[in-house]
Design a protein around this motif. Structure first.
Motif, mmCIF file in Angstrom:
data_model
loop_
_atom_site.group_PDB
_atom_site.id
_atom_site.type_symbol
_atom_site.label_atom_id
_atom_site.label_comp_id
_atom_site.label_asym_id
_atom_site.label_seq_id
_atom_site.Cartn_x
_atom_site.Cartn_y
_atom_site.Cartn_z
ATOM 1 N N TYR A 1 38.859 -39.662 3.424
ATOM 2 C CA TYR A 1 37.665 -38.822 3.458
ATOM 3 C C TYR A 1 36.546 -39.432 2.654
ATOM 4 C CZ TYR A 1 39.784 -34.987 6.016
ATOM 5 O OH TYR A 1 40.371 -34.220 6.996
ATOM 6 N N THR A 2 36.860 -40.152 1.626
ATOM 7 C CA THR A 2 35.788 -40.823 0.864
ATOM 8 C C THR A 2 35.118 -41.866 1.723
ATOM 9 O OG1 THR A 2 36.991 -40.440 -1.199
ATOM 10 C CG2 THR A 2 35.302 -42.152 -1.229
ATOM 11 N N ARG A 3 35.913 -42.605 2.536
ATOM 12 C CA ARG A 3 35.337 -43.619 3.411
ATOM 13 C C ARG A 3 34.484 -42.953 4.494
ATOM 14 N NH1 ARG A 3 40.545 -45.846 2.750
ATOM 15 N NH2 ARG A 3 41.241 -44.946 4.742
ATOM 16 N N LYS A 4 35.032 -41.824 5.034
ATOM 17 C CA LYS A 4 34.242 -41.112 6.053
ATOM 18 C C LYS A 4 32.935 -40.585 5.474
ATOM 19 C CE LYS A 4 37.966 -39.520 9.103
ATOM 20 N NZ LYS A 4 38.638 -38.367 9.683
ATOM 21 N N MET A 5 33.051 -40.097 4.208
ATOM 22 C CA MET A 5 31.853 -39.590 3.563
ATOM 23 C C MET A 5 30.852 -40.711 3.346
ATOM 24 S SD MET A 5 30.279 -36.953 2.386
ATOM 25 C CE MET A 5 31.598 -35.732 2.152
ATOM 26 N N GLN A 6 31.325 -41.883 2.942
ATOM 27 C CA GLN A 6 30.438 -43.020 2.711
ATOM 28 C C GLN A 6 29.806 -43.453 4.029
ATOM 29 O OE1 GLN A 6 29.685 -44.234 -0.341
ATOM 30 N NE2 GLN A 6 28.142 -45.528 0.644
ATOM 31 N N ALA A 7 30.642 -43.484 5.085
ATOM 32 C CA ALA A 7 30.121 -43.911 6.393
ATOM 33 C C ALA A 7 29.077 -42.905 6.876
ATOM 34 C CB ALA A 7 31.268 -44.033 7.399
ATOM 35 N N LEU A 8 29.343 -41.567 6.672
ATOM 36 C CA LEU A 8 28.390 -40.534 7.094
ATOM 37 C C LEU A 8 27.102 -40.619 6.301
ATOM 38 C CD1 LEU A 8 27.846 -38.073 8.877
ATOM 39 C CD2 LEU A 8 28.933 -36.650 7.123
ATOM 40 N N ARG A 9 27.232 -40.932 4.971
ATOM 41 C CA ARG A 9 26.034 -41.049 4.131
ATOM 42 C C ARG A 9 25.218 -42.246 4.596
ATOM 43 N NH1 ARG A 9 28.359 -40.981 -0.715
ATOM 44 N NH2 ARG A 9 28.138 -38.722 -0.921
ATOM 45 N N ASP A 10 25.898 -43.360 4.916
ATOM 46 C CA ASP A 10 25.150 -44.541 5.364
ATOM 47 C C ASP A 10 24.442 -44.251 6.689
ATOM 48 O OD1 ASP A 10 26.010 -45.901 3.140
ATOM 49 O OD2 ASP A 10 27.785 -46.766 4.164
ATOM 50 N N GLU A 11 25.159 -43.522 7.561
ATOM 51 C CA GLU A 11 24.557 -43.201 8.863
ATOM 52 C C GLU A 11 23.347 -42.282 8.684
ATOM 53 O OE1 GLU A 11 25.822 -41.218 13.191
ATOM 54 O OE2 GLU A 11 27.299 -41.411 11.552
ATOM 55 N N MET A 12 23.478 -41.281 7.773
ATOM 56 C CA MET A 12 22.392 -40.365 7.554
ATOM 57 C C MET A 12 21.208 -41.071 6.897
ATOM 58 S SD MET A 12 23.250 -37.468 8.805
ATOM 59 C CE MET A 12 22.112 -36.379 8.030
ATOM 60 N N ASP A 13 21.501 -42.047 5.953
ATOM 61 C CA ASP A 13 20.395 -42.797 5.336
ATOM 62 C C ASP A 13 19.676 -43.626 6.376
ATOM 63 O OD1 ASP A 13 20.843 -41.764 2.823
ATOM 64 O OD2 ASP A 13 22.204 -43.401 2.204
ATOM 65 N N LEU A 14 20.460 -44.222 7.282
ATOM 66 C CA LEU A 14 19.839 -45.031 8.317
ATOM 67 C C LEU A 14 18.972 -44.171 9.241
ATOM 68 C CD1 LEU A 14 19.522 -47.786 9.714
ATOM 69 C CD2 LEU A 14 21.635 -47.282 10.991
ATOM 70 N N ARG A 15 19.508 -42.982 9.593
ATOM 71 C CA ARG A 15 18.728 -42.081 10.464
ATOM 72 C C ARG A 15 17.466 -41.611 9.771
ATOM 73 N NH1 ARG A 15 21.992 -37.172 12.902
ATOM 74 N NH2 ARG A 15 23.111 -38.954 13.869
ATOM 75 N N ARG A 16 17.631 -41.321 8.432
ATOM 76 C CA ARG A 16 16.461 -40.856 7.683
ATOM 77 C C ARG A 16 15.411 -41.951 7.622
ATOM 78 N NH1 ARG A 16 15.106 -41.451 2.568
ATOM 79 N NH2 ARG A 16 17.134 -42.411 2.060
ATOM 80 N N LYS A 17 15.827 -43.143 7.366
ATOM 81 C CA LYS A 17 14.854 -44.231 7.296
ATOM 82 C C LYS A 17 14.182 -44.443 8.646
ATOM 83 C CE LYS A 17 17.208 -46.790 3.545
ATOM 84 N NZ LYS A 17 17.931 -48.050 3.168
ATOM 85 N N THR A 18 15.018 -44.338 9.703
ATOM 86 C CA THR A 18 14.437 -44.531 11.042
ATOM 87 C C THR A 18 13.400 -43.448 11.323
ATOM 88 O OG1 THR A 18 16.526 -45.489 11.788
ATOM 89 C CG2 THR A 18 14.993 -44.737 13.484
ATOM 90 N N GLU A 19 13.722 -42.174 11.025
ATOM 91 C CA GLU A 19 12.784 -41.076 11.266
ATOM 92 C C GLU A 19 11.550 -41.208 10.401
ATOM 93 O OE1 GLU A 19 14.955 -37.536 10.651
ATOM 94 O OE2 GLU A 19 16.080 -37.653 12.577
ATOM 95 N N LEU A 20 11.766 -41.667 9.099
ATOM 96 C CA LEU A 20 10.597 -41.862 8.232
ATOM 97 C C LEU A 20 9.685 -42.949 8.779
ATOM 98 C CD1 LEU A 20 12.197 -41.579 4.650
ATOM 99 C CD2 LEU A 20 10.581 -40.019 5.714
ATOM 100 N N HIS A 21 10.297 -44.016 9.305
ATOM 101 C CA HIS A 21 9.497 -45.087 9.873
ATOM 102 C C HIS A 21 8.703 -44.591 11.085
ATOM 103 C CE1 HIS A 21 8.276 -49.139 10.818
ATOM 104 N NE2 HIS A 21 8.813 -49.011 12.073
ATOM 105 N N GLU A 22 9.400 -43.796 11.949
ATOM 106 C CA GLU A 22 8.685 -43.253 13.119
ATOM 107 C C GLU A 22 7.587 -42.294 12.691
ATOM 108 O OE1 GLU A 22 11.664 -41.439 15.476
ATOM 109 O OE2 GLU A 22 12.530 -43.355 16.225
ATOM 110 N N LEU A 23 7.901 -41.483 11.652
ATOM 111 C CA LEU A 23 6.888 -40.528 11.175
ATOM 112 C C LEU A 23 5.681 -41.244 10.611
ATOM 113 C CD1 LEU A 23 6.174 -37.566 10.664
ATOM 114 C CD2 LEU A 23 7.393 -37.735 8.496
ATOM 115 N N GLU A 24 5.917 -42.335 9.865
ATOM 116 C CA GLU A 24 4.805 -43.106 9.310
ATOM 117 C C GLU A 24 3.987 -43.752 10.425
ATOM 118 O OE1 GLU A 24 6.408 -45.852 6.570
ATOM 119 O OE2 GLU A 24 6.731 -44.385 4.963
ATOM 120 N N GLU A 25 4.675 -44.213 11.473
ATOM 121 C CA GLU A 25 3.923 -44.824 12.564
ATOM 122 C C GLU A 25 3.037 -43.765 13.271
ATOM 123 O OE1 GLU A 25 6.688 -46.690 15.114
ATOM 124 O OE2 GLU A 25 6.978 -48.486 13.831
ATOM 125 N N ARG A 26 3.643 -42.572 13.498
ATOM 126 C CA ARG A 26 2.838 -41.521 14.142
ATOM 127 C C ARG A 26 1.664 -41.105 13.264
ATOM 128 N NH1 ARG A 26 7.993 -39.406 15.561
ATOM 129 N NH2 ARG A 26 7.832 -37.842 13.894
#
Length: 281
Positions: free
Chosen positions: A6-31
């Protein structure tokens, strides 16, 4: 192992969420940058339009100011000319004050005359209306006058005819009444004379006969009966005479009333009607 998994799953989920957040922030900044660029472009366009609008207004205002300055100069020139004209007009007004006052007095007098004219005109119209009414009434009266003249002629003819009839009737009645009265009076005088004569004869007979008191009483009673009978006859004759006189006088009063009603004076008869007094008057 489960914790590690579960720690690995949590780490993988956190990395995925950070990546999604960065992607959305990048799109938001572009808009956001795109919107900022659009807003800046729109603002620059609007600013340019406003700048051009106010530049045009400023140019127009400058042109208008120059035009107004020229108009002010023209107005000043006109004002100077008007001042001169004003002075001339004031001078003319002073010269025209006397004629103006006379003209005003004349106007006031003419206004009074105009008021009187309207009053006279109204009075004239009323007089014409009254004249028309009077003319109509005059025509009606003339027509009534003609009708009355015809009726008067007819009534006058009837009056003359009645006058002649009444005259003949009064003459006949007077003749008959006078003759009858004369006969009655003569008859009455004859009876009175006869009564006196009979009384004298009776006195002589009584004096010559030397009758007894009883016979004398009987004769006296008979004589009283005869006298009473004769007195009754005399009273009847007097009543007849009174009735004839009254009928004659009533006929005279009726005749005079008819003459008065027809407007015929009593003097036009040509004779004085005989009015018989009642017996005893």
């Amino acid at each position: 192992e489960m914790e590690a998994r579960y720690t690995r799953k949590m780490q993988a989920l956190r990395d995925e969420m950070d990546l999604r957040r960065k992607t959305e922030l990048h799109e938001l900044e572009e808009r956001k940058n795109t919107q900022i660029s659009e807003l800046m472009g729109n603002h620059e366009g609007a600013f340019g339009a406003i700048k051009n609008y106010y530049n045009d207004i400023t140019a127009k205002n400058l042109t208008l100011i120059n035009l107004l300055k020229e108009q002010v100069e023209d107005l000043k020139k006109k004002e100077a000319v008007l001042e001169k004209e004003k002075a001339e007009v004031l001078l003319q007004n002073k010269e025209l004050t006397g004629p103006l006052q006379e003209t005003q007095e004349l106007v006031a007098e003419l206004q009074k005359k105009l008021v009187h004219y309207y009053r006279d005109k109204e009075a004239l119209m009323n007089s014409k209306a009254h004249l028309k009414i009077a003319q109509k009434e005059l025509k009606d009266l003339q027509w009534e006058h003609e009708v009355l003249e015809q009726r008067f002629s007819k009534v006058q003819a009837e009056r003359d005819e009645l006058y002649q009839k009444f005259t003949r009737a009064i003459n006949e009645v007077q003749q008959k009444t006078g003759f009858k009265n004369l006969l009655l009076e003569r008859k009455l005088h004859g009876l009175l004379n006869l009564l006196e004569q009979k009384e004298v004869e009776l006195s002589e007979v009584v004096a010559a006969s030397n009758l007894s008191p009883s016979a004398l009483s009987l004769v006296s009673h008979k004589l009283e009966d005869v006298l009473n009978s004769k007195n009754a006859t005399i009273q009847d004759l007097q009543l007849q005479l009174a009735r004839v006189c009254k009928a004659h006088n009533d006929m005279l009063q009726t005749f005079e009333a008819k003459l008065t009603a027809f407007g015929i004076p009593l003097d036009n008869l040509g004779f004085q009607p005989l009015s018989f007094p009642f017996p005893g008057q």
